[in-house]
Design a protein around this motif. Structure first.
Motif, PDB file in Angstrom:
ATOM      1  N   ALA A 170     126.050  32.300  22.429  1.00 49.49           N
ATOM      2  CA  ALA A 170     126.766  31.526  21.765  1.00 49.49           C
ATOM      3  C   ALA A 170     126.588  29.920  22.375  1.00 49.49           C
ATOM      4  N   SER A 171     125.783  29.918  23.268  1.00 48.30           N
ATOM      5  CA  SER A 171     125.449  28.722  23.966  1.00 48.30           C
ATOM      6  C   SER A 171     124.529  27.905  22.863  1.00 48.30           C
ATOM      7  N   VAL A 172     124.018  28.469  22.145  1.00 43.34           N
ATOM      8  CA  VAL A 172     122.978  27.891  21.163  1.00 43.34           C
ATOM      9  C   VAL A 172     123.325  27.260  19.924  1.00 43.34           C
ATOM     10  N   ALA A 184     119.874  21.567  14.221  1.00 44.65           N
ATOM     11  CA  ALA A 184     118.667  21.989  13.522  1.00 44.65           C
ATOM     12  C   ALA A 184     118.723  22.330  11.953  1.00 44.65           C
ATOM     13  N   ILE A 185     119.973  22.378  11.417  1.00 47.56           N
ATOM     14  CA  ILE A 185     120.015  22.915  10.008  1.00 47.56           C
ATOM     15  C   ILE A 185     120.882  21.740   9.335  1.00 47.56           C
ATOM     16  N   LYS A 186     120.809  20.357   9.820  1.00 46.72           N
ATOM     17  CA  LYS A 186     121.490  19.277   9.036  1.00 46.72           C
ATOM     18  C   LYS A 186     120.949  19.218   7.694  1.00 46.72           C
ATOM     19  N   THR A 238     129.769  34.740  17.943  1.00 48.28           N
ATOM     20  CA  THR A 238     129.842  33.483  17.498  1.00 48.28           C
ATOM     21  C   THR A 238     128.767  33.007  16.367  1.00 48.28           C
ATOM     22  N   ALA A 239     129.183  32.635  15.088  1.00 50.63           N
ATOM     23  CA  ALA A 239     128.276  32.430  14.082  1.00 50.63           C
ATOM     24  C   ALA A 239     128.464  30.807  13.472  1.00 50.63           C
ATOM     25  N   ARG A 293     114.737  31.013  21.840  1.00 49.06           N
ATOM     26  CA  ARG A 293     114.296  32.457  21.621  1.00 49.06           C
ATOM     27  C   ARG A 293     114.195  33.064  23.258  1.00 49.06           C
ATOM     28  N   LEU A 294     113.730  32.574  24.118  1.00 57.37           N
ATOM     29  CA  LEU A 294     113.568  33.040  25.456  1.00 57.37           C
ATOM     30  C   LEU A 294     114.778  33.510  25.947  1.00 57.37           C
ATOM     31  N   MET A 295     115.857  32.490  25.717  1.00 59.39           N
ATOM     32  CA  MET A 295     117.173  32.733  26.083  1.00 59.39           C
ATOM     33  C   MET A 295     117.795  33.983  25.459  1.00 59.39           C
ATOM     34  N   GLN A 296     117.496  34.234  24.094  1.00 61.64           N
ATOM     35  CA  GLN A 296     117.996  35.218  23.302  1.00 61.64           C
ATOM     36  C   GLN A 296     117.372  36.699  24.078  1.00 61.64           C
ATOM     37  N   THR A 297     116.111  36.514  24.056  1.00 53.97           N
ATOM     38  CA  THR A 297     115.350  37.626  24.718  1.00 53.97           C
ATOM     39  C   THR A 297     115.804  38.000  25.903  1.00 53.97           C
ATOM     40  N   SER A 298     116.173  37.157  26.821  1.00 58.71           N
ATOM     41  CA  SER A 298     116.658  37.528  28.193  1.00 58.71           C
ATOM     42  C   SER A 298     117.746  38.111  28.252  1.00 58.71           C
ATOM     43  N   SER A 299     118.664  37.588  27.148  1.00 61.70           N
ATOM     44  CA  SER A 299     120.033  37.965  27.124  1.00 61.70           C
ATOM     45  C   SER A 299     120.195  39.360  26.525  1.00 61.70           C
ATOM     46  N   TYR A 300     119.238  39.605  25.546  1.00 61.44           N
ATOM     47  CA  TYR A 300     119.095  40.969  24.837  1.00 61.44           C
ATOM     48  C   TYR A 300     118.623  42.121  25.941  1.00 61.44           C
TER      49      TYR A 300
END
Length: 343
Positions: A21-23, A30-32, A79-80, A313-320
């Motif tokens: 959720a922190s990202v 990034a999507i502006k 979180t979306a 991406r690294l945070m997501q991989t580590s969390s998973y």
């Protein structure tokens, strides 16, 4: 009327899940100016969101075209990030107040149902043959619960049916057994019957043969439909001409990408679109329930992979990996989780 608001009838929504959720804030930045990396939900209304149980996405109706926000789903577990690309013309709407009155059954009603349950349990005498005969004679409704799992907690309208499930999975309970009256929360009275018990592991072919036959039949029908379409559109050079010969119409879709998760689109079509050449009629693509032809009009370039993207991406991989670690260790150590038998 409880409220008034000027808002659109429909909005075109893109979304993505922020994991972790922190990202979410990084994704918002990034999507502006781009929709890259977002999954298109498409045009939706408040009524459609309510019917699908996605009321949290209603925040999209407070956004203008090009704006995005963060929403929490499933009680804050997910979180979306949602973004609105288009809206219909805003107009005044009103919110109507709804008056609800709960009608609670009396003690006499509870006693009446307890009496019925007791009579059924006594007449069944622990045997399914008796149970089946009595419910037919008295016209009692029987609610089936196929493929009951040891971890099941809800049965019908009852949210706390663990005592019923534990009886069903008790080692003394066999196929054909009928329970005594099981009272839950002093509110529900169950008389349960087990008709069949399946052993842990793969299901026997005899139980899934109908599903296999349906899958094979569908595959054969789609293949035959593809060949039929080929013969009907012979000589057609445009997608419009193909649609005319097949008696259908051409529809348009934007924002298709290989990694998108869209239940309204066939995965076979998404995969084919992602590798097709621009401006070339492609097909027939054999999907799960039909065939399609398409033309790619534009191919968008993705944004550059930045250092911040790599960190996320690294945070997501580590969390998973951390989330998966306990189950992996339990599997390697052959740990059997029997907690559901006790609570």
């Amino acid at each position: 009327m409880a409220d008034r608001k000027v808002m659109p009838d429909s909005v075109f929504v893109y979304y993505t899940v922020a994991q972790p959720a922190s990202v979410a804030d990084s994704i918002l930045n990034a999507i502006k100016k781009t929709n890259d990396g977002l999954t298109p939900m498409g045009w939706t209304t408040q009524e459609a969101l309510a019917q699908s149980g996605m009321n949290e996405f209603g925040a999209a109706f407070d956004l203008k075209a090009g704006e995005a926000t963060v929403v929490s789903l499933q009680g804050g577990q997910i979180t979306a990030v949602i973004k609105v690309s288009e809206t219909t013309r805003p107009k005044e709407k009103v919110k109507l107040a709804v008056l609800r009155k709960t009608i609670s059954p009396s003690d006499d009603t509870y006693r009446s149902f307890l009496m019925q349950a007791t009579e059924l349990a006594d007449a069944a005498d622990g045997k399914y043959e008796n149970f089946s005969r009595v419910v037919k004679e008295k016209g009692l409704p029987v609610i089936p619960s196929s493929r009951l799992q040891l971890e099941t907690r809800r049965l019908g309208a009852c949210d706390n049916a663990r005592s019923v499930v534990q009886w069903a999975f008790d080692r003394k309970t066999k196929a054909g057994s009928v329970s005594d009256v099981i009272t839950v929360d002093n509110k529900y009275h169950f008389v349960a019957a087990v008709t069949k018990a399946r052993k842990e592991g793969y299901a026997p072919v005899s139980e899934v043969s109908s599903n296999i036959a349906l899958a094979l039949s569908t595959e054969k029908k789609v293949a035959a439909l593809a060949e039929d379409c080929k013969s009907k559109i012979s000589g057609s050079e445009s997608i419009e001409a193909i649609a005319e010969k097949l008696g259908t119409t051409v529809s348009h879709r934007d924002g298709i990408s290989f990694g998108m998760m869209n239940m309204s689109m066939d995965p076979a079509l998404i995969g084919a679109v992602s590798v097709a050449d621009k401006g070339v009629v492609t097909g027939p693509v054999k999907g799960a329930a039909g065939v399609c032809y398409f033309v790619v009009n534009e191919v968008g370039e993705g944004s550059y992979y930045t250092e911040e993207d790599a960190k996320n991406r690294l945070m997501q991989t580590s969390s998973y990996a951390l989330q998966s670690l306990p189950s992996i260790l339990a599997e390697e150590a052959e740990v059997k989780d029997s907690r559901a038998r006790f609570y």
